[in-house]
Design a protein around this motif. Structure first.
Motif, PDB file in Angstrom:
ATOM      1  N   PHE A 199       2.027  -5.032   0.109  1.00  0.00           N
ATOM      2  CA  PHE A 199       3.098  -4.087  -0.223  1.00  0.00           C
ATOM      3  C   PHE A 199       4.384  -4.882  -0.405  1.00  0.00           C
ATOM      4  O   PHE A 199       4.571  -5.915   0.223  1.00  0.00           O
ATOM      5  CB  PHE A 199       3.325  -3.077   0.927  1.00  0.00           C
ATOM      6  N   SER A 200       5.270  -4.366  -1.245  1.00  0.00           N
ATOM      7  CA  SER A 200       6.537  -5.064  -1.452  1.00  0.00           C
ATOM      8  C   SER A 200       7.718  -4.142  -1.198  1.00  0.00           C
ATOM      9  O   SER A 200       7.645  -2.929  -1.416  1.00  0.00           O
ATOM     10  CB  SER A 200       6.625  -5.591  -2.886  1.00  0.00           C
ATOM     11  N   GLU A 222       8.994  -0.551  -2.826  1.00  0.00           N
ATOM     12  CA  GLU A 222       7.857   0.248  -3.271  1.00  0.00           C
ATOM     13  C   GLU A 222       7.764   1.583  -2.516  1.00  0.00           C
ATOM     14  O   GLU A 222       8.268   1.700  -1.399  1.00  0.00           O
ATOM     15  CB  GLU A 222       6.588  -0.558  -2.946  1.00  0.00           C
ATOM     16  N   ILE A 224       4.662   4.221  -1.263  1.00  0.00           N
ATOM     17  CA  ILE A 224       3.207   4.212  -1.146  1.00  0.00           C
ATOM     18  C   ILE A 224       2.705   5.555  -0.626  1.00  0.00           C
ATOM     19  O   ILE A 224       3.435   6.307   0.029  1.00  0.00           O
ATOM     20  CB  ILE A 224       2.728   3.102  -0.200  1.00  0.00           C
ATOM     21  N   GLY A 245       1.596   0.162   6.998  1.00  0.00           N
ATOM     22  CA  GLY A 245       2.028   1.009   5.899  1.00  0.00           C
ATOM     23  C   GLY A 245       1.987   2.493   6.231  1.00  0.00           C
ATOM     24  O   GLY A 245       2.386   3.321   5.419  1.00  0.00           O
ATOM     25  N   LEU A 305       9.853   1.233   0.971  1.00  0.00           N
ATOM     26  CA  LEU A 305       9.531   0.224   1.971  1.00  0.00           C
ATOM     27  C   LEU A 305      10.721  -0.700   2.207  1.00  0.00           C
ATOM     28  O   LEU A 305      11.405  -1.097   1.261  1.00  0.00           O
ATOM     29  CB  LEU A 305       8.340  -0.623   1.513  1.00  0.00           C
ATOM     30  N   ASN A 326       8.168  -6.439   3.255  1.00  0.00           N
ATOM     31  CA  ASN A 326       6.967  -6.838   2.533  1.00  0.00           C
ATOM     32  C   ASN A 326       5.807  -6.971   3.504  1.00  0.00           C
ATOM     33  O   ASN A 326       5.998  -7.271   4.674  1.00  0.00           O
ATOM     34  CB  ASN A 326       7.186  -8.187   1.850  1.00  0.00           C
TER      35      ASN A 326
END
Lengths: 219, 219
Positions: free
Chosen positions: A43-44, A47, A49, A84, A95, A98
């Motif tokens: 994940f960055s 972002e 999700i 996450g 987010l 990372n």
DNA sequence: ACCTTTCTGTTGTATTTGCAACTGTTTTGT
DNA sequence: ACAAAACAGTTGCAAATACAACAGAAAGGT
């Protein structure tokens, strides 16, 4: 995927759910897996999700780099752990960190909406699943609180002792291994690596502890 | 209790639940309220709890004192917010912090087991309640992550800017009030009060910000 | 209105930290 | 087995911090 069923059964998320049930659940949750190379991002930052991630194999660091390239490690995710889930639950939030594979890793993704939305039939254990997710969130919450306790110490020595004491307590023994090398530990505790290294040696010379690489003994 | 129904309806925990439903729910959840004087503890370190607490009126600080009497403030709970939910959800874990009323306060307690255990009849909105609790945990989780971001800064100035930026962003304006006085802010950021005060004045002299007591303006 | 307490800002000093540069050791890849 | 990369420890110095003690301003109680 079958290969991982025993491990999944023992994960926090699927605790208390039978292996046969689990297989049908994975369909229901539109589960997919993906492999990551060392150094690859799962994940960055920025972002959004909608899936929670469950680490099947490998090791993930939740971390962030600032303007000047200084790395800050928020937490380490080891096999069987979730990550996450906070942002998946919050949906619209971006987010802040990372998620990076520090070893070759395999990650299982589960659509959080399907976890939260009751499916009327099939999944007898759906309620259990939601409560497990709740518990996982609460545990992570506690972990963050403990980390804040380390970080709120004023000196590098106090931060180290606070962290090492927790690790010792978690291991249930004065002898334990930590999951970080020196640079990672420094990035985790937000201190200078060389100063931290010096402090560790000073404590060793004072007889407070001893260590060899990742292996520590508290006296 | 009736007096607080409108406020409860807008709390994160009861969001999306009708006022009429709410009243019957409160019975179902064996809700009780209690008043606290300024300085009184709601929860104490080492305790185990099985109720989540919802602040109806007043202000609570989640904090801890170390060996030498140094205070460390983890978070501030304002009206309508939940606290204690982490430990209530974890059940067997001991509290790591105290919850102290910093103003005369009124707290509503709800048995977490009754929230988590589906009651077959009556409460149509039970599922919603659980999802709300989940969201509340996720939000607190994010808040702790943000606090860790402030705490991971190396200098007092960076900690202040990180904190004040977040407050500004939260307020949606460069003009905002913070809920702490100087000593409390220092205890929150784990820095020395006088050094922090000096740093604030230096930043003001450099034109980075201006302030009057709790009132700040970022440039 | 007055006294007391709390709050905020100021200054000086000893301590601690971050940073940079360097050395020796261990691990990794080929 | 060898070269390259990663890792851990050491030192000196400039910068930032904690601590203590103090002074003035604001707030609170009677």
């Amino acid at each position: 995927m079958k290969k991982y069923l025993p491990r999944l059964k023992n994960s926090k998320l699927f605790q208390g759910i039978g292996e046969d049930e689990l297989a049908s659940m994975l369909d229901c949750l539109s589960a997919v897996t993906r492999n990551y190379y060392k150094g690859e991002s799962v994940f960055s930052r920025g972002e959004r999700i909608d899936s929670v991630a469950l680490l099947l194999e490998g090791c993930i660091h939740i971390q962030k780099e600032d303007y000047w390239g200084n790395l800050s490690i928020l937490s380490e995710i080891s096999e069987g752990e979730l990550f996450g889930e906070v942002y998946a639950c919050l949906g619209s939030d971006e987010l802040l960190n990372n998620a990076v594979a520090v070893k070759p890793s395999k990650v299982l993704f589960l659509d959080v909406k399907r976890i939260l939305t009751m499916c009327p039939s099939a999944c007898r254990f759906h309620g259990r699943l939601i409560r497990n997710l709740l518990t996982a969130l609460a545990q992570k919450n506690k972990m963050l609180t403990q980390k804040l306790e380390h970080m709120s110490r004023r000196t590098t020595r106090e931060k180290l002792l606070s962290y090492l004491s927790e690790q010792s307590q978690r291991a249930g023994s004065p002898v334990f291994d930590i999951p970080f090398n020196r640079q990672q530990l420094a990035d985790f505790l937000s201190v200078d690596r060389s100063a931290m290294s010096a402090e560790l040696c000073r404590m060793r010379d004072e007889g407070i502890l001893s260590f060899d690489r990742n292996h520590f003994i508290l006296n």
